[in-house]
Design a protein around this motif. Structure first.
Motif, PDB file in Angstrom:
ATOM      1  N   ARG B 188      -7.610  -5.104  -1.425  1.00  0.00           N
ATOM      2  CA  ARG B 188      -6.812  -3.894  -1.631  1.00  0.00           C
ATOM      3  C   ARG B 188      -6.469  -3.698  -3.100  1.00  0.00           C
ATOM      4  NH1 ARG B 188      -3.470  -2.403   2.632  1.00  0.00           N
ATOM      5  NH2 ARG B 188      -2.877  -0.659   1.305  1.00  0.00           N
ATOM      6  N   ILE B 260      -2.935  -8.060   9.287  1.00  0.00           N
ATOM      7  CA  ILE B 260      -2.495  -6.746   8.829  1.00  0.00           C
ATOM      8  C   ILE B 260      -3.390  -6.175   7.731  1.00  0.00           C
ATOM      9  CG2 ILE B 260      -0.052  -6.916   9.464  1.00  0.00           C
ATOM     10  CD1 ILE B 260       0.432  -7.536   6.500  1.00  0.00           C
ATOM     11  N   HIS B 261      -4.219  -6.998   7.133  1.00  0.00           N
ATOM     12  CA  HIS B 261      -5.091  -6.466   6.087  1.00  0.00           C
ATOM     13  C   HIS B 261      -6.391  -5.902   6.636  1.00  0.00           C
ATOM     14  CE1 HIS B 261      -2.330  -7.872   3.162  1.00  0.00           C
ATOM     15  NE2 HIS B 261      -2.442  -9.119   3.538  1.00  0.00           N
ATOM     16  N   GLY B 262      -6.726  -6.246   7.852  1.00  0.00           N
ATOM     17  CA  GLY B 262      -7.960  -5.710   8.414  1.00  0.00           C
ATOM     18  C   GLY B 262      -8.143  -6.165   9.850  1.00  0.00           C
ATOM     19  N   SER B 263      -8.451  -5.223  10.720  1.00  0.00           N
ATOM     20  CA  SER B 263      -8.700  -5.550  12.122  1.00  0.00           C
ATOM     21  C   SER B 263     -10.068  -6.221  12.220  1.00  0.00           C
ATOM     22  CB  SER B 263      -8.689  -4.278  12.955  1.00  0.00           C
ATOM     23  OG  SER B 263      -9.766  -3.455  12.534  1.00  0.00           O
ATOM     24  N   TYR B 266     -12.797  -3.613  11.601  1.00  0.00           N
ATOM     25  CA  TYR B 266     -12.920  -3.196  10.206  1.00  0.00           C
ATOM     26  C   TYR B 266     -13.623  -4.274   9.390  1.00  0.00           C
ATOM     27  CZ  TYR B 266     -11.583  -1.550   5.539  1.00  0.00           C
ATOM     28  OH  TYR B 266     -11.591  -1.124   4.233  1.00  0.00           O
TER      29      TYR B 266
END
Ligand SMILES: Cc1cc2nc3c(=O)[nH]c(=O)nc-3n(C[C@H](O)[C@H](O)[C@H](O)COP(=O)(O)OP(=O)(O)OC[C@H]3O[C@@H](n4cnc5c(N)ncnc54)[C@H](O)[C@@H]3O)c2cc1C
Lengths: 768, 285
Positions: B188, B260-263, B266
């Protein structure tokens, strides 16, 4: 003239040398207080087990201490009472339940780890949608539907205007929960003075006087027994405006144990337990006529305010501001609105830079872009047709807008960003599979709210006025004592510049005293872009009184008429002559030769003045250019432009700094920052690895141009501008993303536009 | 956010460190750059009773080349790799990766060996070690042993090292001078741990790929190779289509976890894209 100069801030040298004095510096060496916090979002407290040898304060110890209950006097508001430390029930994960005192922070944390909270967990209410569902449990038994505020207003002609309109455009806007996240976390150092029986609380606060009132009221002690000092404060952004129950406990303990004790929040506590912000959901429909003129607006405003109400402003502020200020810079006459403040088992919300206006602006600006598309006019044209152009203008909610440059700032931004050139580049990029977009955001920023403006909200404690006490000492130096409380805004520099011009002295000869209830007149602190306007206005009025005093002495001394006295370069002279007397000499006379003063004059040079305007509106247009990576959903900001109008700028360097900081926080809202709770109401984002403020690497260069409206809404001509950057930037960025992805049919109305969210929208559009 | 009480030991000699580790066993923790350990002690996720600071030990921070390996002493700091430490593609690959390890102040303190021992599945060095099937050397009073990457990384934050063992060096095989290396990651913000990272090494002979290695970071408990993607590439002529196919294969090879940064979905998406981009980048320069 000193006003208008880009003077370097007087505050910075000490801060850059590490010689600033923050609460943490003051606390060094004192006993440490560590809070034991609820590990669950909701539950009944069955028992608190205290480890051997530990000094622990619980709700039981605070017998006789009151509760925190900020009030609005309106029928659509339900007050919620917050115990300083809860006795029976916890309402959010991270709520302070007990306080441990130990000689060092390490030992306090050791003991705190061993305090066992036996809590019987109850089903928590997590998130707006759940809280509003008909079968939701109640967060507070006396708050039906979990709505602390449920306010409605519809203009009489609404239906008649809304129904037949040819274009109805709806937007469904969500802005995630955020933290104001000041670099310095909250903290307080409470020290008992045995000789006077008083406690001095040094706290990271934006409003020392208000906090003193709050703590004295809750503890039931005279305010005189408490001194509140805000030393250097490392940012607040609203999080440090409202009362921290932890400060109440610290003052209580200092009195009870006749000691000095400090609580210094760590970053995790700052995330779990310090006021959150935003978490709003607006459903808005605009009714436009064939020419793209907005004729009526319907809005359903929902704000998740968390478990309790913040003191003194109450959690009504978010919803009520959204309701009143929804029209922004646009003209429409018919309006129907429902605004709710919804309580949930989450950390309480307090106003954060911009409060509801970033969401209002995102809503209106998304609406304008969507309407432009539907109606088939350009995004510039739709705004031009709806922006207010004549001043003063009275909004549908009765707010009076003073002179501003809504159209001019839009036009100038369009010119500087080269919209036509951009559209060509965009078309060419698309043929290469590159998706770039441009977003505009035109908005107003209500600033300098006076008492009358806050009174409209029916606040039990109505802020507004600001008082300045000014003294010229016998050596001719000026001391200005203000109730406003700078925590990074550079007030010491800008107020000095203002006063220097009024008195004809150099800014270095003016000392600003602030942030100390023993030294300054009662005031409301620094928030809501008010200090330059309010403290600035009061400084100007006080300067006039000071001039009158000096002029009288000078006229006597120079044997000339008072009306002929002229102030410049540290002297007073007779207009049109070179007969002059130094101000320091006049000061000597005032104090040391008061026998020479004319009859009726008081010795010394002290004045005080209060300023309380109704308020004013700054405005700006932001423009963002972004590139979206379709495969990853990553958004890169390629350009960011601000054309803004805050009236006369006292110090343009400081003004630019405020714009930069605000835009950074706006970009943070748009792309990066989000507090996430799991379904049990536990916060998942409790460190800076999970909560992602942008860094220098993510920030674009911010281009700024200032326009200057001459408004008579304030006596200095200065309008506030502290929040504007944060208000306008999210809408510009989100509009730019939508513009980039329009060829795919993507509509994205949610903050922050994380890569995963953007990617999901793209995938959905591509799949369809 | 203050650490629990601990005893601090600072041996000056390797032997001394090893005997302290043997003595304290489970109770001890090695302190290298401290860039992972100190934060977790402050969060009280780690509560070692004894901290064994190895920073005062000489001679364990060297970076040298043998005929077929680059030998990296455990205390070599990340920053050292920002410029190629060896000629040829390996030095270049390490430099690409080094610049993605945190921020500069972290790179100045953090160590190569500390990163491997910490075994974060998102860590660049762990992925590179997996990509190249590096050999880790563990020392203890019991002697020395070599552990290959595939046996070294067990799961998140867990390795084959025993409590009394010190990781003393890592040996990375030198690459064919003409090898094509690729390294891309997605995060990010600059300096964040990768949400997904991909790296690749291709040897191309006679226009066809003779060997292919692909490693992925942050998609499982340890860095992973992608046998399916490597099989797609093996023996074929490099092309955009082939790389895209390899990306698909890699995406099919992983079962990423979500946070929380990527499923998981994703991350799988990113594996597809980044694998392809890593391969593409490797053939572009
Ligand atoms: C803000 C931030 C961002 C970061 N971003 C990244 C990133 O993007 N990518 C990345 O890879 N890392 C990142 N890191 C972590 C950083 O690279 C650390 O330096 C690294 O993970 C650990 O190395 P160290 O030398 O600091 O080890 P330490 O923190 O000292 O130790 C880590 C662990 O390894 C053990 N250990 C250390 N050395 C040895 C040894 N020789 N033998 C046995 N056990 C040992 C320790 O006992 C401990 O358990 C980041 C860190 C921070 C603070």
């Amino acid at each position: 003239m000193w006003v208008g100069r880009r003077l370097r801030r007087f505050e910075d040298a000490a801060l850059l040398r590490g010689e600033g004095r923050f609460v943490g510096d003051i606390a060094s060496g004192s006993a440490a207080m560590r809070f034991v916090r609820s590990p669950v979002a909701r539950g009944k407290i069955l028992d608190i087990e205290i480890p051997k040898g530990a000094s622990v304060i619980t709700g039981r110890d605070l017998e006789g201490v009151g509760t925190v209950m900020p009030l609005l006097h309106r029928d659509d508001f339900i007050a919620v009472e917050q115990p300083v430390l809860p006795l029976t029930e916890v309402h959010f994960a991270g709520q302070a339940v007990a306080a441990v005192i130990a000689p060092t922070a390490e030992e306090a944390e050791d003991f705190a780890d061993q305090v066992f909270l036996e809590i019987d967990p109850l089903d928590p209410v997590v998130g707006l949608d759940n809280a509003l569902s008909p079968d939701a449990p109640l967060v507070h038994e006396h708050v039906p539907g979990n709505s602390i505020i449920d306010s409605n207003m519809t203009t009489p002609g609404f239906t008649e205007a809304f129904e037949p309109a040819p274009f109805k455009v709806s937007v469904d806007i969500r802005s995630s929960r955020q933290s104001a996240m000041p670099l310095e976390t909250r903290g307080g150092h409470a020290a008992f003075d045995a000789s006077t029986g008083r406690v001095t609380l040094s706290a990271g606060t934006q409003a020392p006087h208000v906090i003193r009132t709050a703590i004295a009221d809750v503890l039931g002690i005279p305010e005189a027994d408490l001194r509140v000092v805000a030393p250097d404060v490392g940012g607040g952004f609203g999080q440090k405006y409202c009362l921290a129950v932890e400060d109440v406990v610290a003052v209580w303990a200092a009195r009870r144990y006749r000691m000095a004790v400090a609580w210094i929040e760590d970053r995790r506590e700052n995330f779990t337990s310090s006021f959150h912000s935003r978490d709003q959901h607006y459903l808005v429909t605009g009714a436009f006529d064939d020419d793209g003129k907005l004729v009526a607006l319907e809005a359903d405003i929902r704000c998740n305010v968390g478990a309790f109400s913040c003191y003194p402003v109450t959690c009504g502020v978010e919803a009520l501001m959204a309701m009143a200020e929804m029209p922004g810079p646009y003209d429409f006459r018919e309006y129907s609105v429902r605004a709710r403040a919804v309580t949930t088992n989450a950390c309480p919300i307090a106003p954060y830079r911009g409060v509801s206006r970033p969401v209002i602006t995102m809503t209106l600006e998304r609406l304008m872009d969507e309407a432009a598309n539907r109606i088939g006019v350009s995004e510039v044209e739709i705004r031009r047709r709806n922006l207010v152009t004549e001043f003063p203008y009275t909004s549908v909610m009765g707010l009076v807008y003073d002179q501003a440059t809504y159209i001019e700032s839009l036009d100038r931004a369009v010119e500087l960003i080269d919209l036509d050139g951009f559209r060509k580049e965009q078309e060419e990029s698309l043929t290469k599979g590159k998706y770039i977009g441009l977003g505009l955001s035109t908005f107003s920023e209500r600033t300098g709210y006076g008492t009358s403006a806050f009174a409209a909200r029916s606040m039990d404690i109505t802020p507004g006025f600001e008082t300045v006490e000014m003294t010229m000492d016998p050596s001719g130096f000026v001391e200005v004592r203000v109730g406003a409380s700078s925590h990074g805004q550079g007030l010491e520099t800008s107020l000095s510049q203002l006063v220097a011009d009024e008195l004809g002295v150099r800014p270095e000869n003016v000392r600003i005293v602030q942030g100390d209830t023993d030294r300054t007149p009662y005031g409301w602190g620094t928030f809501a872009s008010r200090s330059a306007v309010l403290a600035g206005g009061a400084s100007k009025l006080a300067s006039h009184d000071m001039r009158a005093k000096l002029a009288a002495i000078a006229a006597n001394e120079l044997e000339a008429a008072v009306e002929d006295m002229e102030f410049s370069e540290g002297s007073v002279k007779v207009r049109g002559t070179d007969v002059a007397v130094e101000m320091s000499k006049l000061a000597r006379i005032a104090y040391h030769k008061s026998n020479q003063l004319s009859l009726g004059s008081t010795p010394g040079l002290s004045v005080s003045a209060t300023y309380d305007p109704h308020g004013t509106f700054s405005n700006a247009c932001h423009a963002a250019v972004v590139e979206v990576d379709l495969e990853t959903g990553a958004v890169q900001i390629r350009r960011f432009l601000v054309v803004e109008d805050a009236g006369i700028l006292i110090n343009p360097l400081i003004a630019d700094g405020q714009v930069h900081g605000g835009v950074a926080q706006g970009i943070a809202s748009a792309l990066f920052e989000e507090l996430v709770y799991d379904e049990n109401g536990n916060l998942l984002t409790t460190s800076l690895m999970d909560y992602l403020p942008p860094t220098m690497s993510e920030m674009p260069l911010i281009e700024i141009e200032h326009l200057v409206s001459i408004s008579d809404a304030t006596i200095t001509g200065a309008k506030g501008l502290g929040e504007g950057g944060a208000i306008g930037a999210p809408a510009a960025v989100i509009n730019a993303i939508n513009d980039a992805l329009r060829p795919l049919g993507v509509v994205l109305n949610e903050n922050p536009a994380t890569p995963e969210r953007v990617r999901r929208h793209i995938a959905r559009a591509q799949g369809a | 956010m203050k650490p629990a009480k601990f005893e601090y030991r600072a041996p000056r000699e390797l032997e001394e460190a090893l005997s302290i580790l043997a003595e304290v066993g489970d109770e001890g923790k090695v302190l290298a750059g401290g860039q992972s350990l100190v934060p977790s002690m402050n969060f009280r996720l780690a509560r070692p009773a004894v901290l064994v600071d190895i920073n005062g030990i000489g001679g364990i921070d060297s970076v040298t080349s043998s005929s077929d390996h680059l030998v990296i002493g455990t205390l070599a700091r990340h920053v050292r790799f920002e410029r190629p430490v060896t000629d040829g593609p390996l030095g270049h690959l390490l430099a690409l990766a080094a610049r993605k390890v945190g921020h500069r102040p972290i790179r100045i303190r953090g160590t190569f060996g500390g990163s491997l021992a910490h075994a974060d599945p998102a860590a660049e060095w762990c992925m590179i070690a997996t990509l190249l099937d590096a050999t880790m050397v563990a020392s203890s009073v019991r002697g020395q042993r070599e552990i290959t990457a595939s046996n070294f990384f067990k799961t998140v934050f867990s390795t084959a090292l025993e409590p009394d063992e010190l990781l003393t060096e890592a040996r990375l095989p030198l690459l064919n001078p003409a090898a094509k290396i690729g390294f891309v990651e997605f995060s990010r913000r600059a300096g964040d741990f990768a949400i997904v990272a991909a790296s690749s090494v291709l040897d191309v002979e006679g226009g066809r790929i003779s060997t292919a290695r692909i490693a992925l970071g942050s998609v499982g408990g340890t860095p992973l190779r992608s046998p399916a993607a490597e099989a797609v590439l093996q023996g074929n002529v490099p092309s955009g289509e082939l790389f895209a196919e390899a990306g698909e294969a890699a995406a099919g090879d992983v079962e990423p976890m979500g946070d929380i940064h990527g499923s998981p979905e994703y991350r799988r998406d990113l594996v597809r894209v980044l694998t392809r981009r890593s391969l593409q980048a490797s053939t572009e320069h």
